[in-house]
Design an enzyme around this catalytic site. Structure first.
Site, PDB file in Angstrom:
ATOM      1  N   CYS A 110      19.080 -15.782  53.502  1.00 49.95           N
ATOM      2  CA  CYS A 110      18.139 -14.845  54.128  1.00 49.95           C
ATOM      3  C   CYS A 110      18.629 -13.423  53.907  1.00 49.95           C
ATOM      4  O   CYS A 110      19.832 -13.157  54.019  1.00 49.95           O
ATOM      5  CB  CYS A 110      18.036 -15.157  55.624  1.00 49.95           C
ATOM      6  SG  CYS A 110      16.875 -14.115  56.529  1.00 49.95           S
ATOM      7  N   HIS A 153       9.695 -20.420  55.655  1.00 48.64           N
ATOM      8  CA  HIS A 153      10.806 -19.530  56.010  1.00 48.64           C
ATOM      9  C   HIS A 153      10.247 -18.195  56.527  1.00 48.64           C
ATOM     10  O   HIS A 153      10.717 -17.668  57.545  1.00 48.64           O
ATOM     11  CB  HIS A 153      11.708 -19.324  54.777  1.00 48.64           C
ATOM     12  CG  HIS A 153      12.859 -18.387  54.972  1.00 48.64           C
ATOM     13  ND1 HIS A 153      14.184 -18.802  54.936  1.00 48.64           N
ATOM     14  CD2 HIS A 153      12.909 -17.040  55.190  1.00 48.64           C
ATOM     15  CE1 HIS A 153      14.967 -17.755  55.131  1.00 48.64           C
ATOM     16  NE2 HIS A 153      14.232 -16.668  55.280  1.00 48.64           N
ATOM     17  N   GLU A 154       9.236 -17.668  55.819  1.00 39.89           N
ATOM     18  CA  GLU A 154       8.646 -16.374  56.226  1.00 39.89           C
ATOM     19  C   GLU A 154       7.880 -16.489  57.539  1.00 39.89           C
ATOM     20  O   GLU A 154       7.969 -15.620  58.412  1.00 39.89           O
ATOM     21  CB  GLU A 154       7.728 -15.825  55.121  1.00 39.89           C
ATOM     22  CG  GLU A 154       8.369 -15.657  53.759  1.00 39.89           C
ATOM     23  CD  GLU A 154       9.745 -15.051  53.796  1.00 39.89           C
ATOM     24  OE1 GLU A 154      10.007 -14.201  54.663  1.00 39.89           O
ATOM     25  OE2 GLU A 154      10.580 -15.435  52.967  1.00 39.89           O
ATOM     26  N   HIS A 157      10.022 -16.265  60.481  1.00 35.29           N
ATOM     27  CA  HIS A 157      10.417 -14.902  60.890  1.00 35.29           C
ATOM     28  C   HIS A 157       9.380 -14.283  61.835  1.00 35.29           C
ATOM     29  O   HIS A 157       9.725 -13.503  62.720  1.00 35.29           O
ATOM     30  CB  HIS A 157      10.578 -14.000  59.669  1.00 35.29           C
ATOM     31  CG  HIS A 157      11.902 -14.129  58.966  1.00 35.29           C
ATOM     32  ND1 HIS A 157      13.108 -14.022  59.618  1.00 35.29           N
ATOM     33  CD2 HIS A 157      12.213 -14.349  57.660  1.00 35.29           C
ATOM     34  CE1 HIS A 157      14.097 -14.164  58.741  1.00 35.29           C
ATOM     35  NE2 HIS A 157      13.585 -14.364  57.538  1.00 35.29           N
TER      36      HIS A 157
HETATM   37  C1  FHF Z   1      15.282 -15.073  49.848  1.00 36.25           C
HETATM   38  N1  FHF Z   1      16.684 -15.482  47.944  1.00 36.25           N
HETATM   39  O1  FHF Z   1      14.473 -14.625  49.070  1.00 36.25           O
HETATM   40  C2  FHF Z   1      16.614 -15.626  49.382  1.00 36.25           C
HETATM   41  C3  FHF Z   1      17.812 -14.954  50.013  1.00 36.25           C
HETATM   42  C4  FHF Z   1      13.641 -19.991  51.063  1.00 36.25           C
HETATM   43  O2  FHF Z   1      12.673 -13.996  54.766  1.00 36.25           O
HETATM   44  O3  FHF Z   1      15.940 -17.545  47.517  1.00 36.25           O
HETATM   45  O4  FHF Z   1      15.160 -13.683  53.948  1.00 36.25           O
HETATM   46  F1  FHF Z   1      16.026 -14.860  43.500  1.00 36.25           F
HETATM   47  C5  FHF Z   1      12.896 -13.787  53.573  1.00 36.25           C
HETATM   48  C6  FHF Z   1      15.095 -18.199  42.480  1.00 36.25           C
HETATM   49  C7  FHF Z   1      15.277 -18.851  43.661  1.00 36.25           C
HETATM   50  C8  FHF Z   1      15.360 -16.840  42.408  1.00 36.25           C
HETATM   51  C9  FHF Z   1      15.703 -18.179  44.791  1.00 36.25           C
HETATM   52  C10 FHF Z   1      13.224 -18.604  51.373  1.00 36.25           C
HETATM   53  C11 FHF Z   1      14.316 -17.591  51.127  1.00 36.25           C
HETATM   54  C12 FHF Z   1      13.851 -16.202  51.490  1.00 36.25           C
HETATM   55  C13 FHF Z   1      14.382 -13.770  51.691  1.00 36.25           C
HETATM   56  N2  FHF Z   1      16.379 -16.083  45.792  1.00 36.25           N
HETATM   57  C14 FHF Z   1      16.314 -16.455  47.114  1.00 36.25           C
HETATM   58  C15 FHF Z   1      15.791 -16.173  43.547  1.00 36.25           C
HETATM   59  C16 FHF Z   1      15.971 -16.821  44.725  1.00 36.25           C
HETATM   60  C17 FHF Z   1      14.935 -15.159  51.284  1.00 36.25           C
HETATM   61  N3  FHF Z   1      14.143 -13.721  53.100  1.00 36.25           N
HETATM   62  C18 FHF Z   1      19.074 -15.656  49.580  1.00 36.25           C
HETATM   63  C19 FHF Z   1      17.896 -13.479  49.681  1.00 36.25           C
HETATM   64 ZN    ZN Z   2      14.646 -14.633  55.768  1.00 37.22          ZN
END
Ligand code: FHF
Ligand code: ZN
Length: 190
Positions: A110, A153-154, A157
Site C-alpha cells: 500500500c 483494496h481501493e 480505503h
Molecule cells: C499499489 N503497487 O499500487 C501497490 C503498492 C492490490 O490503495 O501493486 O495503496 F506497479 C492503493 C504490477 C503489479 C505493477 C503491481 C492493490 C495495491 C494498491 C496502491 N504495484 C503495486 C505494479 C504493481 C497499491 N494503493 C505496493 C504501492
Molecule cells: Zn492502499
C-alpha cells in the site's frame, strides 16, 4: 502534480474514516481531484518520472490516501489481454460477488504503508460493481483477476479498512475458503 508527500501514511486518522459520498453530478473540483489522482498513477508507472520524483509504482489510489475523505478511486493496470485499463470512479460499490475467493500470491502492499506486511489477503474472485465515471455517468462492470483485487483494496480505503486488517492474525498464510485461482503478478515494487 501529486507526489509521495501528498500521500498520508498509516496512523493518520483519515485512513480510518468512512469517506463521504460525492455529490452528483460531480463538481469541477472533484473532477480535478480524480484527474490528479489518475495522473499520479500515470507518473508513478513511468520509470523516468517515478525516478525523478521518487514515486512508488502504483496501480490504484483512493482519495482518503491524499487526505480527501470522499468516495473516489482510480485504478490503472492491464487486464487479462494486456490492455491498459484506466478506471476513475465516484461512489463505487460492489453490487454482487462470487462466493469464490482469491488472493495475490505475493501479498499486497500500500502506498500508505511504508513496510512489508506478509500474509494472505482474501478477496472476492469476481465482483459486479456500480459506480459513476469522471463525467458522472453510471457504469456497471464485472471485474475478475487482478482488477477485482485492486478494486477491493481501493474500496476498502473508502471504508477505513487497511489490507492487513484482512490477514488472519494467528495464521497469516491461512488459505481462505473456498479458494479460487491464485493471482500472480510481476510486482516491480517487491
Ligand atoms: C499499489 N503497487 O499500487 C501497490 C503498492 C492490490 O490503495 O501493486 O495503496 F506497479 C492503493 C504490477 C503489479 C505493477 C503491481 C492493490 C495495491 C494498491 C496502491 N504495484 C503495486 C505494479 C504493481 C497499491 N494503493 C505496493 C504501492
Ligand atoms: Zn492502499
Amino acid at each position: 502534480m501529486l507526489t509521495m508527500d501528498d500521500i498520508i501514511r498509516e496512523g493518520h486518522p483519515t485512513l480510518r474514516k468512512t469517506a463521504e459520498p460525492v455529490d452528483l453530478p460531480p463538481s469541477q473540483e472533484d473532477q480535478n481531484t480524480l484527474n490528479d489522482m489518475m495522473q499520479f498513477l500515470v507518473h508513478s508507472q513511468d520509470p523516468e518520472t517515478a525516478e525523478k520524483y521518487s514515486l512508488r509504482p502504483g496501480v490504484g489510489l483512493a482519495a482518503p490516501q491524499i487526505n480527501v475523505s470522499k468516495r473516489m478511486l482510480v485504478m490503472r493496470t492491464t487486464d487479462q489481454n494486456d490492455e491498459i485499463i484506466e478506471y476513475a470512479f465516484f461512489n463505487p460499490k460492489i453490487i454482487s460477488h462470487s462466493a469464490e475467493t482469491t488472493y495475490l500470491d505475493s501479498g499486497e502492499g500500500c502506498l500508505s504503508v511504508d513496510r512489508n506486511v506478509e500474509g494472505i489477503v482474501p478477496r472476492y474472485a469476481r465482483i459486479k460493481i456500480e459506480a459513476y465515471d469522471a463525467d458522472g455517468n453510471k457504469v456497471v462492470k464485472r471485474l475478475r483477476g487482478f482488477l477485482s483485487i485492486v478494486f477491493q483494496h481501493e474500496l476498502d480505503h473508502l471504508n477505513g479498512i487497511m489490507f492487513y486488517d484482512r490477514i488472519e492474525g494467528d495464521d497469516p498464510y491461512k488459505k481462505p475458503l473456498p479458494p479460487g485461482e491464485i493471482i500472480k503478478v510481476n510486482n516491480d515494487d517487491g
